[in-house]
Design a protein around this motif. Structure first.
Motif, PDB file in Angstrom:
ATOM      1  N   ARG A  49       0.823  -1.209   0.000  1.00 46.23           N
ATOM      2  CA  ARG A  49       0.000   0.000   0.000  1.00 46.23           C
ATOM      3  C   ARG A  49       0.856   1.257   0.000  1.00 46.23           C
ATOM      4  NH1 ARG A  49      -1.512   3.022   4.148  1.00 46.23           N
ATOM      5  NH2 ARG A  49      -0.826   1.432   5.646  1.00 46.23           N
ATOM      6  N   ARG A  50       1.949   1.242   0.778  1.00 51.83           N
ATOM      7  CA  ARG A  50       2.728   2.473   0.926  1.00 51.83           C
ATOM      8  C   ARG A  50       3.858   2.600  -0.097  1.00 51.83           C
ATOM      9  NH1 ARG A  50       5.792   2.881   4.859  1.00 51.83           N
ATOM     10  NH2 ARG A  50       5.783   0.739   5.656  1.00 51.83           N
ATOM     11  N   LYS A  51       4.481   1.461  -0.507  1.00 54.68           N
ATOM     12  CA  LYS A  51       5.698   1.544  -1.316  1.00 54.68           C
ATOM     13  C   LYS A  51       5.594   0.844  -2.665  1.00 54.68           C
ATOM     14  CE  LYS A  51       8.613   1.698   2.833  1.00 54.68           C
ATOM     15  NZ  LYS A  51       9.758   1.069   3.551  1.00 54.68           N
ATOM     16  N   GLY A  52       4.544   0.071  -2.886  1.00 52.70           N
ATOM     17  CA  GLY A  52       4.386  -0.621  -4.159  1.00 52.70           C
ATOM     18  C   GLY A  52       4.842  -2.071  -4.083  1.00 52.70           C
ATOM     19  N   LEU A  53       4.471  -2.819  -5.093  1.00 50.05           N
ATOM     20  CA  LEU A  53       4.727  -4.261  -5.109  1.00 50.05           C
ATOM     21  C   LEU A  53       6.216  -4.587  -5.190  1.00 50.05           C
ATOM     22  CD1 LEU A  53       3.446  -7.107  -5.246  1.00 50.05           C
ATOM     23  CD2 LEU A  53       3.451  -6.876  -7.741  1.00 50.05           C
ATOM     24  N   LEU A  54       6.973  -3.803  -5.959  1.00 49.73           N
ATOM     25  CA  LEU A  54       8.379  -4.133  -6.174  1.00 49.73           C
ATOM     26  C   LEU A  54       9.180  -4.105  -4.877  1.00 49.73           C
ATOM     27  CD1 LEU A  54      10.335  -4.880  -8.457  1.00 49.73           C
ATOM     28  CD2 LEU A  54      10.902  -2.457  -8.664  1.00 49.73           C
ATOM     29  N   ARG A  55       8.784  -3.262  -3.921  1.00 48.53           N
ATOM     30  CA  ARG A  55       9.520  -3.152  -2.658  1.00 48.53           C
ATOM     31  C   ARG A  55       8.990  -4.118  -1.596  1.00 48.53           C
ATOM     32  NH1 ARG A  55      12.771   1.299  -2.329  1.00 48.53           N
ATOM     33  NH2 ARG A  55      12.769   1.181  -0.054  1.00 48.53           N
ATOM     34  N   SER A  56       8.099  -5.001  -1.995  1.00 46.07           N
ATOM     35  CA  SER A  56       7.516  -5.942  -1.031  1.00 46.07           C
ATOM     36  C   SER A  56       8.042  -7.359  -1.207  1.00 46.07           C
ATOM     37  CB  SER A  56       5.993  -5.945  -1.163  1.00 46.07           C
ATOM     38  OG  SER A  56       5.609  -6.413  -2.447  1.00 46.07           O
ATOM     39  N   GLY A  57       9.076  -7.532  -2.024  1.00 41.80           N
ATOM     40  CA  GLY A  57       9.572  -8.871  -2.314  1.00 41.80           C
ATOM     41  C   GLY A  57      10.008  -9.637  -1.082  1.00 41.80           C
ATOM     42  N   GLY A  58      10.706  -8.956  -0.154  1.00 39.31           N
ATOM     43  CA  GLY A  58      11.164  -9.624   1.057  1.00 39.31           C
ATOM     44  C   GLY A  58      10.013 -10.127   1.904  1.00 39.31           C
ATOM     45  N   TYR A  59       8.976  -9.318   2.035  1.00 41.35           N
ATOM     46  CA  TYR A  59       7.821  -9.736   2.828  1.00 41.35           C
ATOM     47  C   TYR A  59       7.071 -10.880   2.147  1.00 41.35           C
ATOM     48  CZ  TYR A  59       8.595  -5.603   5.699  1.00 41.35           C
ATOM     49  OH  TYR A  59       9.139  -4.684   6.547  1.00 41.35           O
ATOM     50  N   ILE A  60       6.996 -10.839   0.821  1.00 46.45           N
ATOM     51  CA  ILE A  60       6.358 -11.944   0.093  1.00 46.45           C
ATOM     52  C   ILE A  60       7.126 -13.237   0.327  1.00 46.45           C
ATOM     53  CG2 ILE A  60       5.845 -12.851  -2.209  1.00 46.45           C
ATOM     54  CD1 ILE A  60       5.251 -10.006  -3.105  1.00 46.45           C
ATOM     55  N   ALA A  61       8.462 -13.158   0.260  1.00 49.02           N
ATOM     56  CA  ALA A  61       9.281 -14.353   0.493  1.00 49.02           C
ATOM     57  C   ALA A  61       9.092 -14.877   1.910  1.00 49.02           C
ATOM     58  CB  ALA A  61      10.747 -14.035   0.229  1.00 49.02           C
TER      59      ALA A  61
END
Length: 769
Positions: A477-489
């Motif tokens: 929500r705040r930074k976009g999908l590309l910056r969420s890779g670590g949390y997705i992993a």
């Protein structure tokens, strides 16, 4: 010297020239940089051409080439001819070398001021691999000079004739190659004494390699689960562990690089981990290909006689890396901030994650090296039991799961305080864990310890998922999908652990074995099981069991686990009934006959008793090729109890639908004689009496093993989520490194942008005094 071998020599010369030129450039001779690049490109094109030539030979059935003869056959499907390329040692070396060549073409364009030392390291890898191929030429002739070429090949073993064979090895070797890139940058950083920018440049490569290697490892696990009948996806085989250890140390490096970027610390550790991963990859290669694990692993290759090369290569790079790190540390060239972390910061949790990854790598490495260590200590090679891995890794894995869950509740030291949302989540997480414990205790009390344990583990994993999902949603929500890779992993890792715990629990439990008599239903697991006979045997020797399964609600399905006859015995292919609740895993064990008809192995030397008859094998009638297959007959001399002798010829048909047998009537009786097996090598056949009385008394039995695996799908789902998250993180870090490398736009100096009344167009501005 054929085309393929000539290209190997050309590639070796080019790689050696590139290595020498890059070494000279590293010493300050910039004029040779372009020449070094040209030599590398030429050698890489040659390597790709070598692979193209061998692939062409595989597909066009060039059985005059030994490697093609050993790993391909005319009847082999085209997909398996392609995958036969890496079915043997020489081909897998060439596959790995091809990935090295391709990755190097991207590497020298992105290495910037690290290019010369990094590419000198990379070119040396090509030199080593090409020397191996010079030693063990994949284009060697299959026959001696003057001998006719074979018209067909041996082909891949049936175990490798699987579509995963076309997918798993290329991904695994790509992962090995990408995980070697951090070592190239680490060596370059040590030589250039630049410990500030290498982390930013290597982060994307490390994440990409870690993701690809992990995906390759788990694809191998799924291959084993889906294809083999032992019921698991990971057997802690030494060769399996040999690829796992570099991945675990790579996980430590990924998280330690994050600490260096955040706190400017752990530089020496990161340099050491980068070199260690590469050494472990070579060590894994040594274990797999030296033959030292031949008695302990079904995956081990026989030695090609290049063990000394492998050991020398491994020790040489280990000494180079350790020597450079020790020298720079001793001279004080590596400057880093204090490594002390407060236990209330995210840095401390990340540090614990690094420790967990490293500890797991050490524990698994000790286990997989036990044949070598025991041989060295006691003089006799031995292997650790499988339970060793469960005992030493389970506690560390659960600790890692907890770290993943609680990490979003902590802030970096540079941030002040804990977000109010995190406090609320911590309260809800604690409440969830409390409810889980209560429900697990009630389940234990009412349904037993096994149900209670499963409830506790499942509830714990689900509760741990909550912080990760919250952090993921907030970051997107705040930074976009590309910056969420670590949390997705991290979310994927939680899902993976959930499936792993369930699957591991069932792998350690004994499956339920059931023997079914044809046509007679048996109750098990609340379902009715009926053996409906054997299906048609296909040309590959696959014979399906036909098991009719009826559920309590009346739904029915036909399970078809398969037994396959191969050169070295039999293979068991399971039947898997998948559902949201879990997998019903049905593996074949054996087929047996109750009250079988009289039979015996009969040869030419002397008669054998088959029931009341004396039978002697006189020879084959000859093999006849028909449109529907191959037909062969056996001439049998039969003497009845009255001493009357006759000759009969039972026939065997091998068709695409399987084996068919034509019985030969015995004169003067109501019986017939069957031949159910024949051997040209030993000049023997299996003879069996056939008749209504025997068929009435005979009963065909099928023995199967049944295991129920709850929510095992979450294991595979977790792998896909991890791969997606790792890929996003790698893309982000690679883009950041590229942006950091782009030169800033040149701006006109302020003095030239200020206009003065005295300056006319085309005249120089007055100097500032």
């Amino acid at each position: 010297m054929n085309l393929g071998y000539s290209l190997i020599v050309v590639a070796l010369v080019g790689s050696l020239a590139s290595f020498l030129c890059y070494v000279i450039v590293s010493l300050g001779q910039e004029r040779l940089r372009m020449l070094a690049r040209q030599f590398y490109v030429a050698s890489s094109i040659s390597v790709i051409a070598i692979s193209a030539v061998l692939m062409r030979f595989m597909v066009t059935d060039r059985f005059d080439i030994r490697y093609v003869y050993e790993y391909s056959a005319k009847a082999q499907p085209t997909l398996f001819k392609y995958s036969g390329f890496w079915g043997g040692q020489e081909g897998s070396w060439l596959l790995w070398l091809t990935w090295i060549a391709i990755v190097g073409l991207f590497l020298f364009g992105r290495a910037r001021h690290f290019e010369a030392p990094a590419m000198a390291f990379w070119s040396s890898l090509q030199v080593f691999f090409l020397i191996i191929l010079i030693q063990r030429n994949p284009f060697q002739s299959s026959v001696a000079p003057g001998t006719p070429f074979p018209t067909d090949g041996s082909g891949l073993t049936p175990l490798l004739q699987n579509y995963w064979m076309a997918i798993h090895p290329p991904i695994l070797f790509c992962g090995f190659t990408l995980m070697s890139v951090p070592a190239a940058f680490a060596i370059a950083a040590l030589i250039k004494k630049d410990f500030a920018s290498w982390t930013r440049m290597v982060m994307g490569w490390t994440l990409l390699g870690w993701t690809v290697l992990g995906t390759g490892i788990l694809i191998g696990g799924f291959w084993a689960y889906e294809t083999l009948g032992w019921g698991g996806w990971w057997g802690w085989d030494p060769v399996e562990n040999a690829s796992l250890v570099p991945w675990l140390v790579g996980g430590a490096l990924v998280h330690s690089l994050v600490l260096e970027r955040v706190r400017n610390t752990w530089k020496t550790l990161n340099l050491s981990l980068a070199v260690a991963i590469f050494i472990l990859v070579i060590y894994a290669t040594f274990l797999t290909r030296s033959g030292v694990l031949g008695d302990f692993s079904v995956h081990s290759f026989a030695s090609l006689g290049n063990n000394n090369w492998l050991v020398g290569f491994m020790l040489g790079y280990a000494l180079l890396g350790i020597g450079l790190i020790g020298y720079r540390a001793f001279t004080g060239s590596i400057r880093e901030a204090s490594a002390s972390e407060s236990i209330s910061t995210k840095e401390f949790l990340v540090f614990l994650g690094v420790v967990c990854f490293g500890l797991l790598g050490i524990l698994v490495a000790v286990g997989m090296s036990s044949p070598i260590l025991s041989k060295w200590v006691t003089g006799q090679a031995g292997n650790v039991p499988t339970d060793y891995y469960y005992r030493v890794t389970a506690p560390v894995a659960l600790l890692m799961l907890g770290l993943v869950g609680f990490s979003p509740l902590y802030s970096w030291a540079r941030d002040r305080g804990v977000p109010s949302e995190a406090r609320k989540l911590a309260v809800s997480l604690s409440a969830g864990l409390g409810v889980t414990i209560a429900i697990a205790l009630l389940a234990w009390r009412w349904r037993g310890i096994e149900v209670g344990a499963r409830t506790a583990i499942g509830g714990f994993a689900i509760c741990i998922l909550l912080p990760g999902v919250w952090a993921l949603i907030d970051t997107v929500r705040r930074k976009g999908l590309l910056r969420s890779g670590g949390y997705i992993a991290h979310v994927g890792l939680s899902v993976f652990f959930l499936g792993m715990i369930a699957a591991t629990h069932n792998n350690r439990a004994e499956p339920q074995r059931l023997t079914l008599t044809e046509g007679k239903p048996v109750q098990m697991l609340g379902m009715s099981w009926t053996f409906a006979g054997l299906g048609e045997t296909d040309a590959a020797g696959k014979e399906p069991f036909r098991i009719l399964v009826e559920k309590p609600n009346g739904d029915m399905f036909l399970a078809t686990p398969v037994m396959q006859a191969i050169r070295d015995g039999e293979m068991r292919h399971p039947y898997i009934r998948r559902s949201v609740a879990g997998d019903l895993y049905i593996a074949p064990v054996q087929v047996s006959v109750t009250n079988p008809a009289p039979h015996a192995i009969v040869g030419m030397k002397k008669p054998e008793k088959v029931g009341d008859y004396s039978v002697k094998f006189l020879g084959f009638t000859g093999m006849e090729m028909r449109e529907d297959g191959v037909t062969a007959g056996a001439r049998l001399q039969i003497t009845d109890p009255r001493g009357k002798t006759s000759v009969v010829v039972p026939v065997v048909h091998q068709t695409e639908g399987g084996m068919k047998y034509d019985a030969a009537p015995i004169p003067g009786s109501k019986l017939s004689m069957l031949v159910t097996d024949l051997s040209v090598e030993t000049q023997e056949v299996r003879a069996m009496l056939d008749g209504p009385a025997y068929r009435k008394n005979m009963a065909l039995n099928a023995t199967i093993e049944v295991t129920y695996k709850p929510i095992v799908w979450s294991l595979w789902l977790g792998v896909m989520i991890i791969a997606f998250g790792g890929g996003l993180s790698a893309a982000r870090r690679i883009r950041e490194a590229r942006q950091a490398a782009e030169p800033l736009p040149q701006r006109t100096p302020v003095s030239q942008r200020v206009s003065t009344p005295s300056a006319k167009a085309g005249e120089p501005l007055p100097e500032r005094g």
